[in-house]
Design an enzyme around this catalytic site. Structure first.
Site, PDB file in Angstrom:
ATOM      1  N   ASP A 191      -4.829  26.450 -10.122  1.00 50.15           N
ATOM      2  CA  ASP A 191      -5.038  27.354 -11.251  1.00 50.15           C
ATOM      3  C   ASP A 191      -3.700  27.802 -11.863  1.00 50.15           C
ATOM      4  OD1 ASP A 191      -7.042  29.147 -12.711  1.00 50.15           O
ATOM      5  OD2 ASP A 191      -5.597  30.629 -11.992  1.00 50.15           O
ATOM      6  N   GLU A 222      -0.043  14.525   4.059  1.00 57.30           N
ATOM      7  CA  GLU A 222      -0.277  14.515   5.510  1.00 57.30           C
ATOM      8  C   GLU A 222      -1.698  14.018   5.798  1.00 57.30           C
ATOM      9  OE1 GLU A 222       0.286  18.578   6.706  1.00 57.30           O
ATOM     10  OE2 GLU A 222       2.404  18.575   6.106  1.00 57.30           O
TER      11      GLU A 222
HETATM   12  C1  NOJ Z   1      -7.490  29.760 -15.494  1.00 52.08           C
HETATM   13  C2  NOJ Z   1      -8.938  29.851 -15.157  1.00 52.08           C
HETATM   14  O1  NOJ Z   1      -9.592  28.683 -15.557  1.00 52.08           O
HETATM   15  C3  NOJ Z   1      -9.466  31.088 -15.838  1.00 52.08           C
HETATM   16  O2  NOJ Z   1     -10.858  31.172 -15.751  1.00 52.08           O
HETATM   17  C4  NOJ Z   1      -8.791  32.293 -15.221  1.00 52.08           C
HETATM   18  O3  NOJ Z   1      -9.198  33.455 -15.914  1.00 52.08           O
HETATM   19  C5  NOJ Z   1      -7.272  32.184 -15.273  1.00 52.08           C
HETATM   20  N1  NOJ Z   1      -6.782  30.876 -14.923  1.00 52.08           N
HETATM   21  C6  NOJ Z   1      -6.620  33.182 -14.350  1.00 52.08           C
HETATM   22  O4  NOJ Z   1      -6.864  32.812 -13.018  1.00 52.08           O
END
Ligand code: NOJ
Length: 505
Positions: A191, A222
């Site tokens: 993310d 790994e």
């Molecule tokens: C990207 C995610 O797809 C989104 O839903 C989220 O709000 C933000 N990153 C923060 O984690």
């Protein structure tokens, strides 16, 4: 032997709270997902990516992770997650989970410890004075704690940012990756992957971030056949490709394609740029039409402006859904024919539109509150799926609790049950396309065919020809021995406007 399954995989995105509810509390869960695994098998996908399933106060739909080694009780248990991974594997479906390394939750043990003990604050960005950074959801990016210091949160105040200069943070995430790889996860979606490293003045795409992913790649290596998928929103494709160098992430979401308007020259340019930048680092491209952060594709492509921009979401802008659906069908065949992997966001295969009329009091996206109730945000693409029946909850759950976001009554036409037997439905198109794709498309290369400026046409190395007509007039199909699949009528050898076809040469 190394298996490169991911280079051409069709990956289905599950937003667990909205996929299927097994226990009837109105919130999707692992029980519901496990019951529906045969549906996903039947759809013909190769892998599932689940957005976060961890314990969370849900300040941001689970992207505020309180414990990276457990499951949110409303979604299930750790034992059930392991059972689910085993069941998916039994059906030949890989499982990619979401890891959130830029920030955690204010409810996490580390943040709670930092609140109590100032000597434990170096894992985060605590400062005596905030700078002028704004949160991506609106409002300031700093929140003050009781003793006067401020902590940084690029997103919601419930999501404090980690300090990746701290070696403990680096070690922690290596351990988290191993925790899930040891439990059978086939991949990790990373993310906000470009935001981790910060300086006093900047936080996006700083060079130091690559060292983190080189470390993660060593951990993934790994194990056999495990992958790292980056969520990297960067307009500069050369900078983007750096994340996909052979010792970093395996693939990343192609947001350039997602954001591209439904226009032939722009699409061809986006596709060509994608292919060349990925080729420069030897990584396979991915093709993404939607996800849980952007307006549903049927709605987007039915608007006057079909491009996508996070900063200008155009929530509630009217859309011609019939037009949008025709284009979305054509776009699905385009995306699935292109070389590389493809993502399908849950409900895309049902042609669900964006839900624009969620009552304000039910909205849950932090964008809504942080923007001072000016940006409705992402709830409209997260409405629980309609599975069957004539009225809400449309088989989403056993019918005890109301779904956590209300489903439009007109979705009775769009349930998986209503579409399953209909040869003209979106679901049938996706099923047929994904099956054909499994055998004949995926990783490889393409050669453009120049038919007309408003027509996209190419031949795949696997001898499938894809033609998409984006112009107003029908176009004559190139010579072919068979029509494999079409998104609309192709009578008289003519392909109408906003229609795509796959041909056998
Ligand atoms: C990207 C995610 O797809 C989104 O839903 C989220 O709000 C933000 N990153 C923060 O984690």
């Amino acid at each position: 032997m190394s298996d490169t399954w991911w280079r051409g995989a069709a990956i289905y995105q599950v937003y667990p709270r909205s996929f299927a509810d097994g226990d009837g509390d109105g919130v999707g869960d692992l029980a519901g997902l496990r019951e529906r695994l045969p549906y996903l098998k039947d759809l013909g996908i190769n892998a599932i990516w689940l957005t976060p399933w961890y314990p969370s106060p849900m300040a941001d739909g689970g992207y505020d992770v309180a414990d990276y080694r457990d499951i949110e009780p409303a979604i299930g248990t750790l034992a059930e997650a392991e059972t689910f991974i085993g069941e998916a594997h039994g059906l030949g479906i890989r499982v990619i989970i979401d890891v959130v390394p830029n920030h955690t939750s204010t409810a996490s043990a580390w943040f709670q410890e930092a609140l109590r003990d100032r000597s434990k604050r170096d894992r985060f960005w605590f400062r005596d004075e905030p700078n002028d950074w704004r949160s991506i959801f609106g409002g300031p990016a700093w929140t003050q704690v009781a003793d006067g210091q401020w902590y940084l949160h690029l997103f919601d105040p419930g999501q404090p940012d980690y300090n990746w200069d701290n070696p403990e943070v680096r070690q922690e995430f290596h351990d988290v990756l191993r925790f899930w790889f040891d439990r059978g996860a086939d991949g990790i979606r990373v993310d906000s992957a470009a935001l981790l490293v910060k300086s006093a003045t900047a936080y996006e795409d700083l060079d130091g971030v690559h060292d983190i992913y080189r470390g993660w790649r060593r951990v993934a290596d790994e194990y056999d056949d495990r992958i790292l998928v980056g969520e990297v929103w960067l307009p500069d494709q050369e900078r983007f490709a750096r994340y996909l160098r052979p010792d970093e992430l395996h693939t990343a979401f192609n947001f350039d394609f997602l954001a591209c308007p439904w226009e032939p020259a722009a699409l061809r340019a986006s596709i060509s740029l994608t292919l060349s930048t990925h080729a420069s680092v030897g990584a396979p491209p991915t093709w993404v039409l939607s996800n849980h952060d952007v307006a549903r594709v049927v709605t987007r492509y039915g608007r006057a402006d079909t491009s996508w921009d996070h900063a200008d979401r155009r929530d509630g802008v009217p859309a011609d859904l019939e037009l949008g659906r025709r284009r979305a069908r054509a776009a699905a065949l385009l995306a699935m024919a292109l070389p590389g992997g493809v993502y399908v966001y849950q409900g895309e295969e049902l042609g669900l539109p964006e839900v624009d009329d969620i009552p304000d009091r039910l909205r849950q996206d932090p964008m809504w509150t942080r923007s001072g109730h000016t940006v409705p945000g992402r709830d409209g693409c997260r409405v629980p799926l309609p599975w069957s029946g004539d009225a809400p909850p449309f088989g989403f759950g056993p019918g005890v609790g109301e779904p956590w976001l209300p489903q439009p009554p007109e979705w009775k036409e769009l349930t998986a049950e209503a579409q399953a037997g209909d040869p003209a439905s979106m679901l049938t198109l996706y099923r047929t396309a994904l099956r054909l794709r499994r055998d004949r498309l995926g990783d490889g290369s393409l050669t453009w065919l120049d038919l007309r400026p408003d027509v996209l046409a190419f031949t795949r190395d696997t001898r499938v020809v894809c033609v998409v007509n984006l112009g107003p007039d029908p176009v004559r199909l190139p010579p072919h021995s068979a029509v494999l699949l079409a998104s609309g009528p192709t009578g008289d050898g003519l392909l109408p406007c906003d229609t795509a076809v796959w041909l056998e040469p």
